[in-house]
Write a protein that holds these residues in place. Structure first.
Motif, mmCIF file in Angstrom:
data_model
loop_
_atom_site.group_PDB
_atom_site.id
_atom_site.type_symbol
_atom_site.label_atom_id
_atom_site.label_comp_id
_atom_site.label_asym_id
_atom_site.label_seq_id
_atom_site.Cartn_x
_atom_site.Cartn_y
_atom_site.Cartn_z
ATOM 1 N N ALA A 1 0.844 -1.185 -0.076
ATOM 2 C CA ALA A 1 -0.006 0.342 0.087
ATOM 3 C C ALA A 1 1.128 1.033 0.001
ATOM 4 O O ALA A 1 0.794 2.403 -1.013
ATOM 5 N N ALA A 2 2.132 1.383 0.982
ATOM 6 C CA ALA A 2 2.816 2.682 0.805
ATOM 7 C C ALA A 2 3.399 2.266 -0.788
ATOM 8 O O ALA A 2 3.852 4.291 -0.951
ATOM 9 N N SER A 3 3.411 1.704 -1.355
ATOM 10 C CA SER A 3 4.794 1.457 -2.179
ATOM 11 C C SER A 3 3.575 2.361 -3.785
ATOM 12 O O SER A 3 3.720 3.088 -4.849
ATOM 13 N N ALA A 4 1.800 1.632 -3.586
ATOM 14 C CA ALA A 4 1.087 2.609 -4.293
ATOM 15 C C ALA A 4 1.050 3.833 -4.556
ATOM 16 O O ALA A 4 0.527 4.121 -5.528
ATOM 17 N N GLY A 5 0.822 4.263 -3.351
ATOM 18 C CA GLY A 5 1.418 5.733 -3.371
ATOM 19 C C GLY A 5 -0.878 6.070 -2.472
ATOM 20 O O GLY A 5 -1.244 5.418 -2.229
ATOM 21 N N PRO A 6 -0.692 7.222 -2.232
ATOM 22 C CA PRO A 6 -1.764 7.516 -1.213
ATOM 23 C C PRO A 6 -2.922 8.054 -2.426
ATOM 24 O O PRO A 6 -3.513 8.689 -1.418
ATOM 25 N N ARG A 7 -2.114 8.285 -3.570
ATOM 26 C CA ARG A 7 -3.824 8.922 -4.656
ATOM 27 C C ARG A 7 -4.580 7.094 -5.015
ATOM 28 O O ARG A 7 -5.444 7.651 -5.084
ATOM 29 N N ARG A 8 -4.226 6.858 -4.077
ATOM 30 C CA ARG A 8 -5.516 5.457 -4.796
ATOM 31 C C ARG A 8 -5.921 5.101 -3.402
ATOM 32 O O ARG A 8 -5.619 5.394 -2.123
ATOM 33 N N ALA A 9 -7.389 5.533 -3.302
ATOM 34 C CA ALA A 9 -8.289 4.661 -2.326
ATOM 35 C C ALA A 9 -7.980 3.091 -2.157
ATOM 36 O O ALA A 9 -7.577 3.348 -0.681
ATOM 37 N N ALA B 1 -6.894 3.030 2.049
ATOM 38 C CA ALA B 1 -7.954 2.007 3.139
ATOM 39 C C ALA B 1 -6.882 1.256 3.763
ATOM 40 O O ALA B 1 -7.063 0.852 4.758
ATOM 41 N N LEU B 2 -6.532 0.903 3.112
ATOM 42 C CA LEU B 2 -5.508 -0.706 3.710
ATOM 43 C C LEU B 2 -4.622 -0.084 4.559
ATOM 44 O O LEU B 2 -4.595 -1.058 5.859
ATOM 45 N N LEU B 3 -3.687 1.129 4.417
ATOM 46 C CA LEU B 3 -2.522 1.254 5.317
ATOM 47 C C LEU B 3 -3.803 1.728 6.559
ATOM 48 O O LEU B 3 -3.671 1.539 7.732
ATOM 49 N N ARG B 4 -4.680 2.905 6.735
ATOM 50 C CA ARG B 4 -5.667 2.824 7.674
ATOM 51 C C ARG B 4 -5.859 1.610 8.920
ATOM 52 O O ARG B 4 -6.190 1.683 9.496
ATOM 53 N N LYS B 5 -6.311 0.569 7.695
ATOM 54 C CA LYS B 5 -6.876 -0.525 8.099
ATOM 55 C C LYS B 5 -6.035 -1.341 9.216
ATOM 56 O O LYS B 5 -6.051 -1.526 9.973
ATOM 57 N N ILE B 6 -4.793 -1.072 8.228
ATOM 58 C CA ILE B 6 -3.241 -1.465 9.473
ATOM 59 C C ILE B 6 -2.949 -1.314 10.163
ATOM 60 O O ILE B 6 -2.885 -1.821 11.842
ATOM 61 N N ARG B 7 -3.178 0.606 10.377
ATOM 62 C CA ARG B 7 -2.750 1.141 11.297
ATOM 63 C C ARG B 7 -3.312 0.807 12.680
ATOM 64 O O ARG B 7 -3.376 1.423 13.605
ATOM 65 N N ARG B 8 -4.504 0.804 12.534
ATOM 66 C CA ARG B 8 -5.783 0.986 13.448
ATOM 67 C C ARG B 8 -6.073 -0.134 14.091
ATOM 68 O O ARG B 8 -6.656 -0.065 15.211
ATOM 69 N N ARG B 9 -5.545 -1.250 14.271
ATOM 70 C CA ARG B 9 -5.708 -2.274 14.252
ATOM 71 C C ARG B 9 -4.921 -2.771 16.310
ATOM 72 O O ARG B 9 -4.801 -2.853 16.502
ATOM 73 N N PRO B 10 -3.601 -1.842 16.001
ATOM 74 C CA PRO B 10 -2.804 -2.212 17.415
ATOM 75 C C PRO B 10 -3.599 -1.642 18.543
ATOM 76 O O PRO B 10 -2.712 -0.559 19.172
ATOM 77 N N GLY B 11 -5.396 -1.568 18.790
ATOM 78 C CA GLY B 11 -5.554 -1.462 20.037
ATOM 79 C C GLY B 11 -5.657 -0.267 20.079
ATOM 80 O O GLY B 11 -5.533 0.347 20.984
ATOM 81 N N ARG B 12 -6.100 0.821 18.993
ATOM 82 C CA ARG B 12 -6.127 2.501 19.353
ATOM 83 C C ARG B 12 -7.798 1.813 20.023
ATOM 84 O O ARG B 12 -9.072 2.078 18.996
ATOM 85 N N GLY B 13 -7.985 2.935 21.416
ATOM 86 C CA GLY B 13 -9.703 2.688 21.662
ATOM 87 C C GLY B 13 -9.495 4.384 21.799
ATOM 88 O O GLY B 13 -10.284 4.331 21.226
#
Lengths: 331, 157
Positions: free
Chosen positions: B62-70, B74-86
């Protein structure tokens, strides 16, 4: 009301400005053209950004709108709708289209198009405009311009209702995307139906995701035996644009025999792009790669860093493979 | 862990053109792999490592695809959201522009497969799916090469 002679003159002035191509001029008389209205200030902003000159006078737009219509009732409608369309809605809508357009990466240089005012249906609803934001279509020739609105041309014998035109453009867009997908998914050349195509695509994506999981499990199993030395490498210029393959390897002094071997294997990979698996390497190649890796300490480039990654003894073949893999894939 | 690598790669994507070339993806992936390993070599089970590697793979893709792609966002958001951010900070992000009344089961399935596919129009969904398929295929090829070379190394010894 605009007469055809006026429209000719209008189009002529725009042609002198170098915007209207001859074939577009010819086309306007062959078929109907139904386009959407433009907010010229917005279009000029885009145009200045993208080095296209747009006509500045509204007269041209009005005149050209006259060319787009067939019946006088349509002309009347278009005239009214141009005036009655609220500018605020236009601005908002244009902004959305600009964003969506910029995201689409349409090329500028190959596009010449007639900028025509749109023919709005009498309702002039907002959702109709939103439905009409689609890619450019032309009955013949080049792609459309960079403006935020889509220029659509109805072919002969087709319905000229803006509803159906918008739907047709949307359908064409979808089919174009499906064709793109068909090229990406292997083995889909024979399938012609949309539903079956979608089925294939879904299966392919699922299989790719399963493959990623499987490979990650495999990597996890293999992983502890590999020692990564990234702290030593510390890629300072990691995210620079990639160098060509020639810069990566084979330019260290004293290794004259090595480059041909590596290039040979790299060329092998280039000629067989579909094979991700390992090409067999000879023993001397392994030794050469060891020496090569040790010589590359002085020249720090990101790709040489890649080679350094698997520096320790059991992994020199891995560096060779990965190095040639990387080299083969540089454009 | 390797969250550090995400930030690095994300922040360095200054140019609008995504670094969508295989060497860049390979570089990122190997860096992420090494960072995954650094977290705790002997103490983790292989399944935990496998999950970490999978996350690293998706993240670098996802990082190499670039931030222009939806889908990459979304994938990066999903990955970063996982570590238990309440604590979910209410960001000004409009997630659902147009809620989809999914009539076609195929379309619904595709939306579920492609990351970030719930909010897009159909045309956009197809476009994102094409890009996602391309990136996925490249990632699979890259991982296959690494696994092959690693197993080849092991078989030689």
């Amino acid at each position: 009301m605009y007469s055809t002679q006026q429209s000719e003159g209008g189009v002529g002035t725009s042609a002198s400005a170098g915007i209207v191509s001859d074939e577009c001029l010819g086309n306007t008389w062959d078929s109907l053209s139904v386009v959407q209205s433009m907010n010229f200030t917005e279009a000029n902003r885009i145009a200045s950004h993208r080095d296209i000159r747009l006509p500045l006078d509204h007269q041209l737009s009005g005149l050209v709108a006259g060319t787009a219509t067939l019946s006088p009732s349509d002309k009347g409608r278009s005239h009214e709708d141009m005036d009655s369309f609220p500018s605020s809605q236009r601005h908002r809508h244009n902004k959305r289209k600009i964003d969506s357009f910029q995201n689409q990466n349409v090329k500028v240089e190959e596009q010449h198009d007639v900028l025509l005012e749109s023919v709005k249906d009498p309702s002039g609803k907002d959702e109709k405009k939103q439905k009409n934001e689609i890619s450019n279509k032309n009955s013949k020739g080049p792609d459309a311009s960079k403006d935020d609105y889509i220029h659509v041309r109805a072919k002969r014998g087709q319905a000229t209702n803006s509803h159906s035109l918008a739907e047709r453009v949307r359908r064409e867009k979808i089919s174009e995307r499906m064709r793109l997908l068909q090229d990406l998914v292997p083995g889909c050349n024979k399938i012609n139906g949309k539903a079956m195509m979608l089925d294939e695509i879904i299966n392919y994506v699922q299989s790719l995701q399963c493959q990623v999981e499987f490979l990650s499990m495999k990597l996890a199993a293999v992983h502890p035996e590999m020692t990564f030395d990234l702290e030593r490498i510390v890629p300072k210029d990691v995210l620079q644009p990639c160098y060509g393959g020639s810069a990566v390897l084979g330019f260290s002094p004293g290794m004259s025999s090595f480059p041909p071997h590596l290039y040979a294997s790299a060329f092998q990979r280039i000629t067989q792009p579909g094979t991700p698996c390992v090409a067999p390497t000879s023993r001397d190649l392994q030794q050469d790669s060891l020496l090569e890796v040790s010589h590359l300490d002085q020249h720090l480039s990101p790709w040489q860093n890649e080679l350094h990654i698997m520096n320790p003894a059991p992994c020199e073949v891995a560096t060779d493979h990965i190095g040639s893999f990387l080299m083969a894939q540089t454009p | 862990m390797y969250r550090r690598s995400f930030k690095d790669t994300k922040s360095s994507l200054g140019s609008p053109n995504p670094n969508f070339s295989k060497p860049m993806v390979a570089l990122r992936f190997l860096r992420a792999l090494s960072l995954v390993r650094c977290s705790g070599p002997g103490a983790r089970s292989p399944s935990y490592r496998a999950r970490g590697i999978r996350r690293a793979a998706y993240a670098c893709m996802a990082a190499s695809a670039g931030p222009r792609r939806a889908w990459s966002r979304a994938l990066l958001r999903k990955i970063r959201r996982r570590p238990g951010r309440g604590l979910r900070r209410p960001r000004a992000v409009i997630r659902r522009r147009r809620p989809v009344g999914g009539g076609d089961p195929l379309e619904v399935a595709l939306r579920r497969l492609v990351p970030g596919g719930g909010c897009m129009e159909y045309c956009r969904l197809l476009e994102e799916a094409a890009d996602y398929v391309k990136c996925l295929a490249m990632q699979v090829r890259l991982m296959q090469t690494i696994v092959d070379s690693a197993s080849h190394v092991n078989s030689i010894d």
